[in-house]
Design a protein around this motif. Structure first.
Motif, mmCIF file in Angstrom:
data_model
loop_
_atom_site.group_PDB
_atom_site.id
_atom_site.type_symbol
_atom_site.label_atom_id
_atom_site.label_comp_id
_atom_site.label_asym_id
_atom_site.label_seq_id
_atom_site.Cartn_x
_atom_site.Cartn_y
_atom_site.Cartn_z
ATOM 1 N N UNK A 222 39.118 48.023 32.041
ATOM 2 C CA UNK A 222 40.049 49.093 32.399
ATOM 3 C C UNK A 222 39.333 50.396 32.722
ATOM 4 N N UNK A 223 38.222 50.648 32.054
ATOM 5 C CA UNK A 223 37.485 51.887 32.296
ATOM 6 C C UNK A 223 36.936 51.932 33.716
ATOM 7 N N UNK A 224 36.627 50.759 34.260
ATOM 8 C CA UNK A 224 36.077 50.675 35.617
ATOM 9 C C UNK A 224 37.126 50.270 36.638
ATOM 10 N N UNK A 225 38.358 50.052 36.179
ATOM 11 C CA UNK A 225 39.422 49.574 37.078
ATOM 12 C C UNK A 225 38.963 48.349 37.862
ATOM 13 N N UNK A 226 38.319 47.443 37.168
ATOM 14 C CA UNK A 226 37.745 46.270 37.801
ATOM 15 C C UNK A 226 38.246 45.013 37.102
ATOM 16 N N UNK A 227 38.569 44.008 37.913
ATOM 17 C CA UNK A 227 38.981 42.718 37.383
ATOM 18 C C UNK A 227 37.982 41.670 37.854
ATOM 19 N N UNK A 228 37.737 40.694 36.994
ATOM 20 C CA UNK A 228 36.754 39.658 37.268
ATOM 21 C C UNK A 228 37.423 38.280 37.196
ATOM 22 N N UNK B 190 39.206 48.511 41.881
ATOM 23 C CA UNK B 190 40.327 49.291 42.399
ATOM 24 C C UNK B 190 39.957 50.764 42.434
ATOM 25 N N UNK B 191 40.371 51.435 43.497
ATOM 26 C CA UNK B 191 40.127 52.866 43.620
ATOM 27 C C UNK B 191 41.374 53.544 44.183
ATOM 28 N N UNK B 192 41.367 54.859 44.143
ATOM 29 C CA UNK B 192 42.541 55.591 44.590
ATOM 30 C C UNK B 192 43.469 55.898 43.432
ATOM 31 N N UNK B 193 44.769 55.828 43.674
ATOM 32 C CA UNK B 193 45.772 56.131 42.654
ATOM 33 C C UNK B 193 45.988 54.914 41.764
ATOM 34 N N UNK B 194 45.080 54.695 40.826
ATOM 35 C CA UNK B 194 45.103 53.493 39.991
ATOM 36 C C UNK B 194 45.797 53.692 38.658
ATOM 37 N N UNK B 195 46.251 54.912 38.388
ATOM 38 C CA UNK B 195 46.718 55.248 37.047
ATOM 39 C C UNK B 195 47.846 54.357 36.566
ATOM 40 N N UNK B 196 48.778 54.004 37.440
ATOM 41 C CA UNK B 196 49.957 53.256 36.989
ATOM 42 C C UNK B 196 49.890 51.773 37.320
ATOM 43 N N UNK B 197 48.695 51.268 37.654
ATOM 44 C CA UNK B 197 48.559 49.818 37.851
ATOM 45 C C UNK B 197 48.807 49.131 36.515
ATOM 46 N N UNK C 57 46.152 52.737 46.790
ATOM 47 C CA UNK C 57 45.226 51.898 46.024
ATOM 48 C C UNK C 57 44.400 51.062 46.991
ATOM 49 N N UNK C 58 43.104 51.078 46.794
ATOM 50 C CA UNK C 58 42.190 50.279 47.605
ATOM 51 C C UNK C 58 41.494 49.274 46.697
ATOM 52 N N UNK C 59 41.468 48.015 47.143
ATOM 53 C CA UNK C 59 40.850 46.940 46.364
ATOM 54 C C UNK C 59 39.659 46.392 47.121
ATOM 55 N N UNK C 60 38.521 46.345 46.480
ATOM 56 C CA UNK C 60 37.298 45.860 47.109
ATOM 57 C C UNK C 60 36.782 44.658 46.330
ATOM 58 N N UNK C 61 36.781 43.514 46.999
ATOM 59 C CA UNK C 61 36.335 42.270 46.368
ATOM 60 C C UNK C 61 34.878 41.996 46.677
ATOM 61 N N UNK C 62 34.241 41.255 45.793
ATOM 62 C CA UNK C 62 32.879 40.791 46.019
ATOM 63 C C UNK C 62 32.650 39.528 45.207
ATOM 64 N N UNK C 63 31.599 38.784 45.586
ATOM 65 C CA UNK C 63 31.202 37.641 44.785
ATOM 66 C C UNK C 63 31.494 36.276 45.367
ATOM 67 N N UNK C 64 32.167 36.215 46.500
ATOM 68 C CA UNK C 64 32.423 34.912 47.099
ATOM 69 C C UNK C 64 31.147 34.310 47.673
ATOM 70 N N UNK C 65 31.260 33.056 48.127
ATOM 71 C CA UNK C 65 30.109 32.404 48.717
ATOM 72 C C UNK C 65 30.256 30.900 48.748
ATOM 73 N N UNK C 66 29.126 30.252 48.976
ATOM 74 C CA UNK C 66 29.068 28.790 49.062
ATOM 75 C C UNK C 66 28.422 28.247 47.793
#
Length: 123
Positions: A73-79, A23-30, A1-10
């Motif tokens: 869940x469809x995008x395997x993305x958390x906000x 999330x990407x990779x083997x995300x099925x059982x997260x 599983x690979x997690x890529x974050x974005x959106x930080x800043x000042x």
């Protein structure tokens, strides 16, 4: 599983930021995703988590009423929508994903972490 974050800043105190984690990779059982943070000189602490099934959420007391976690869940993305930011929210924010395996009544977790994104709140 690979997690890529974005959106930080000042941002100035009182302002808002939105963090994303894909999330990407083997995300099925997260079964859970969330955010932790670590400020300089402090231990990593939980900010918020959300379960895949049902969407149950959990927040640190310090962010309740100001931060909102959500998941696509469809995008395997958390906000993480962060409002009314305070100087004390300054930290590196890490995305987290969990796979939980059950053997009888015992649970075993595989934890995955992103590289972190810096959030800096100026007072």
């Amino acid at each position: 599983v690979h997690l890529l974050e974005s959106g930080g800043g000042l941002v100035q105190a009182g302002g808002s930021l939105r963090l994303s984690c894909a999330a990407s990779g083997d995300t099925f059982t997260i079964d859970a995703m969330g955010w932790y943070r670590q400020a300089p000189g402090k231990q990593r602490e939980l900010v918020a988590t959300i379960l895949s099934g049902g969407g149950s959420t959990n927040y640190a007391d310090s962010v309740k009423g100001r931060f909102t976690i959500s998941r696509d869940n469809a995008k395997n993305t958390v906000y993480l929508q962060m409002n009314s930011l305070e100087f004390e929210d300054t930290a590196v924010y890490y995305c987290y994903a969990r796979k939980r395996r059950w053997y009888g009544s015992s649970a075993y977790d595989d934890d995955y972490w992103g590289q972190g994104t810096q959030v800096t709140v100026s007072s």
